[in-house]
Design an enzyme around this catalytic site. Structure first.
Site, PDB file in Angstrom:
ATOM      1  N   GLU A 170       0.858  -1.189   0.000  1.00 23.52           N
ATOM      2  CA  GLU A 170       0.000   0.000   0.000  1.00 23.52           C
ATOM      3  C   GLU A 170       0.895   1.240   0.000  1.00 23.52           C
ATOM      4  O   GLU A 170       1.996   1.214   0.581  1.00 23.52           O
ATOM      5  CB  GLU A 170      -0.845  -0.036   1.289  1.00 23.52           C
ATOM      6  CG  GLU A 170      -1.682   1.196   1.556  1.00 23.52           C
ATOM      7  CD  GLU A 170      -2.211   1.233   2.997  1.00 23.52           C
ATOM      8  OE1 GLU A 170      -1.437   0.954   3.942  1.00 23.52           O
ATOM      9  OE2 GLU A 170      -3.399   1.529   3.174  1.00 23.52           O
ATOM     10  N   ASN A 214      -7.038   6.223  -1.369  1.00 18.20           N
ATOM     11  CA  ASN A 214      -5.939   5.297  -1.141  1.00 18.20           C
ATOM     12  C   ASN A 214      -6.192   4.160  -2.139  1.00 18.20           C
ATOM     13  O   ASN A 214      -7.136   3.382  -1.971  1.00 18.20           O
ATOM     14  CB  ASN A 214      -5.981   4.819   0.322  1.00 18.20           C
ATOM     15  CG  ASN A 214      -4.752   4.028   0.702  1.00 18.20           C
ATOM     16  OD1 ASN A 214      -4.068   3.487  -0.154  1.00 18.20           O
ATOM     17  ND2 ASN A 214      -4.495   3.932   1.994  1.00 18.20           N
ATOM     18  N   LYS A 225      -9.498   2.083  -1.609  1.00 18.93           N
ATOM     19  CA  LYS A 225      -9.653   1.491  -0.264  1.00 18.93           C
ATOM     20  C   LYS A 225     -10.991   1.859   0.387  1.00 18.93           C
ATOM     21  O   LYS A 225     -11.377   3.040   0.422  1.00 18.93           O
ATOM     22  CB  LYS A 225      -8.483   1.962   0.616  1.00 18.93           C
ATOM     23  CG  LYS A 225      -8.412   1.328   1.997  1.00 18.93           C
ATOM     24  CD  LYS A 225      -7.111   1.772   2.676  1.00 18.93           C
ATOM     25  CE  LYS A 225      -6.918   1.212   4.061  1.00 18.93           C
ATOM     26  NZ  LYS A 225      -5.631   1.640   4.654  1.00 18.93           N
ATOM     27  N   GLU A 249      -5.697   8.703   8.028  1.00 19.73           N
ATOM     28  CA  GLU A 249      -6.306   8.228   6.768  1.00 19.73           C
ATOM     29  C   GLU A 249      -7.732   8.755   6.591  1.00 19.73           C
ATOM     30  O   GLU A 249      -8.169   9.007   5.470  1.00 19.73           O
ATOM     31  CB  GLU A 249      -6.305   6.702   6.713  1.00 19.73           C
ATOM     32  CG  GLU A 249      -4.932   6.131   6.460  1.00 19.73           C
ATOM     33  CD  GLU A 249      -5.004   4.683   6.009  1.00 19.73           C
ATOM     34  OE1 GLU A 249      -5.614   4.399   4.977  1.00 19.73           O
ATOM     35  OE2 GLU A 249      -4.433   3.829   6.717  1.00 19.73           O
ATOM     36  N   CYS A 299      -4.680  -2.928   3.047  1.00 22.36           N
ATOM     37  CA  CYS A 299      -4.337  -2.845   4.463  1.00 22.36           C
ATOM     38  C   CYS A 299      -5.477  -3.138   5.434  1.00 22.36           C
ATOM     39  O   CYS A 299      -5.817  -4.281   5.657  1.00 22.36           O
ATOM     40  CB  CYS A 299      -3.685  -1.503   4.771  1.00 22.36           C
ATOM     41  SG  CYS A 299      -2.806  -1.564   6.351  1.00 22.36           S
ATOM     42  N   ASN A 357       0.513  -1.103   5.294  1.00 16.51           N
ATOM     43  CA  ASN A 357       1.467  -0.383   6.165  1.00 16.51           C
ATOM     44  C   ASN A 357       0.880  -0.480   7.561  1.00 16.51           C
ATOM     45  O   ASN A 357      -0.127   0.169   7.856  1.00 16.51           O
ATOM     46  CB  ASN A 357       1.512   1.120   5.835  1.00 16.51           C
ATOM     47  CG  ASN A 357       2.295   1.461   4.583  1.00 16.51           C
ATOM     48  OD1 ASN A 357       3.439   1.863   4.654  1.00 16.51           O
ATOM     49  ND2 ASN A 357       1.653   1.343   3.437  1.00 16.51           N
TER      50      ASN A 357
HETATM   51  N1  CDT Z   1      -2.701   1.433   6.537  1.00 18.74           N
HETATM   52  C1  CDT Z   1      -3.559   0.834   7.394  1.00 18.74           C
HETATM   53  O1  CDT Z   1      -4.709   0.623   7.080  1.00 18.74           O
HETATM   54  N2  CDT Z   1      -3.057   0.510   8.614  1.00 18.74           N
HETATM   55  C2  CDT Z   1      -3.872   0.005   9.651  1.00 18.74           C
HETATM   56  C3  CDT Z   1      -3.338   0.451  10.954  1.00 18.74           C
HETATM   57  C4  CDT Z   1      -4.379   0.390  11.971  1.00 18.74           C
HETATM   58  S1  CDT Z   1      -4.064   1.395  13.339  1.00 18.74           S
HETATM   59  C5  CDT Z   1      -4.892   2.845  12.962  1.00 18.74           C
HETATM   60  C6  CDT Z   1      -4.014  -1.513   9.663  1.00 18.74           C
HETATM   61  O2  CDT Z   1      -5.137  -1.981   9.826  1.00 18.74           O
HETATM   62  O3  CDT Z   1      -3.027  -2.229   9.551  1.00 18.74           O
END
Ligand code: CDT
Length: 319
Positions: free
Chosen positions: A47, A110, A127, A146, A171, A196
């Site tokens: 991502e 995204n 996303k 985000e 993600c 990420n």
């Molecule tokens: N990029 C992304 O979606 N990361 C989220 C982090 C969650 S904490 C706010 C994930 O679900 O891995």
């Protein structure tokens, strides 16, 4: 009969804020060459694979914020990746921040694209599940904005490509049962998911030690319960002082991990995936037509904040 697809994970190590798109694309190209030399037909990148994970900062200046987005794809910086894909005859999945000019103005997503072995974009996904928050929260060690910087995409869809029925997600989507099920209801055989994921989860730090486990748990459950392959690929390591998990892996429809990355750097790993392995699950245990009971799933009417715990906590409202 079998339908094999050689899938490579192109896990990325950290991208610092000062790293140029050109430098990142060079790294992606290096991994693409390695993937091809290993016999891959497609390479899956993370991502937001062209820049550092900028939602960790509250950025007030719109011009500065928009410097992290792509206004066209391919563009001057990413064209070499498309050219190399065509030259090597290898496909790829790539996540990036998209600034889209639409009839009613500018929109930020995204986004992930699927590119075929001729270097042509054959699908785009925006996303759906955007985690984090939308206002600056100074109590956090780093932000996860985000919800401020992107709007949710319209939904999940599949595309016939690479000899099978392919889906894309990004993600946080991988943590939601709906992601896999909505794709599987459309016949999905393989889902590509770049991510990420910071090790530290500010609202629930007690989960930090479980972050790798929850990643793999989600991918394995999603794959098995829907009779599909799941390919999860990280941007990993220490990026601008924030540590993110690696753990990229390819999960078979059995729920078994068949390949995984072991570093938190740029790393290529590959699995030979038989898309026909999906059929036995889709025909037996998870034969949706035979065993699902949709009449029993529509009983809950959703209203934000109405789900009460015994102590009166409103789950939809509290952090
Ligand atoms: N990029 C992304 O979606 N990361 C989220 C982090 C969650 S904490 C706010 C994930 O679900 O891995």
């Amino acid at each position: 009969m079998s339908r094999h697809l050689n899938v490579a994970m192109g896990q990325l190590g950290p991208i610092q804020r000062a790293d140029s798109r050109t430098a990142v694309v060079k790294r992606l190209c290096t991994m693409m060459r390695e993937a091809k030399s290993l016999g891959a037909q497609i390479i899956v990148y993370p991502e937001l694979a062209l820049t550092t994970f900028f939602p960790r900062w509250y950025i007030d200046d719109v011009q500065e914020l928009h410097s992290f987005y792509e206004t066209s794809m391919p563009n001057i910086a990413t064209q070499p990746l498309f050219d190399l894909a065509r030259q090597l005859e290898i496909g790829f999945y790539l996540g990036y921040a998209e600034l889209a000019r639409e009839a009613d103005g500018l929109h930020r997503y995204n986004t992930a694209i699927l590119v075929n072995t001729r270097g042509e974009i054959v699908d785009k996904y925006r996303k759906v599940h955007l985690p984090g928050h939308s206002e600056h929260e100074p109590w956090r060690r780093f932000q996860h904005l985000e919800k401020r910087y992107f709007e949710p995409g319209p939904g999940f869809h599949v595309r016939r490509a690479f000899g099978g029925v392919m889906g894309m997600a990004l993600c946080n989507d991988r943590r939601w049962a709906e992601t896999y099920r909505v794709l599987a209801l459309q016949g999905c055989e393989m889902v590509f998911i770049g991510y990420n994921t910071p090790v530290h989860n500010a609202p629930a730090p007690q989960h930090d030690d479980l972050s790798l486990f929850h990643n793999q748990l989600s991918l394995q459950a999603g794959a098995y319960q829907n009779g599909m392959w799941a390919v999860g690929v990280a941007k990993a390591g220490l990026e601008e002082g924030v540590d993110s998990i690696g753990g990229s892996c390819i999960v078979a429809p059995s729920g078994e991990v068949v390949a995984r990355c072991i570093t938190k750097d740029d790393e290529v790993q590959l699995a030979r995936c038989d898309l026909d392995w999906c059929a036995v699950y889709k025909r037996t245990t998870f034969n949706f037509d035979l065993h699902r009971q949709p009449h029993a799933y529509g009983l809950i009417t959703e209203k934000k904040g109405e789900t009460l715990a015994a102590d009166g906590t409103q789950w939809g409202v509290d952090r």
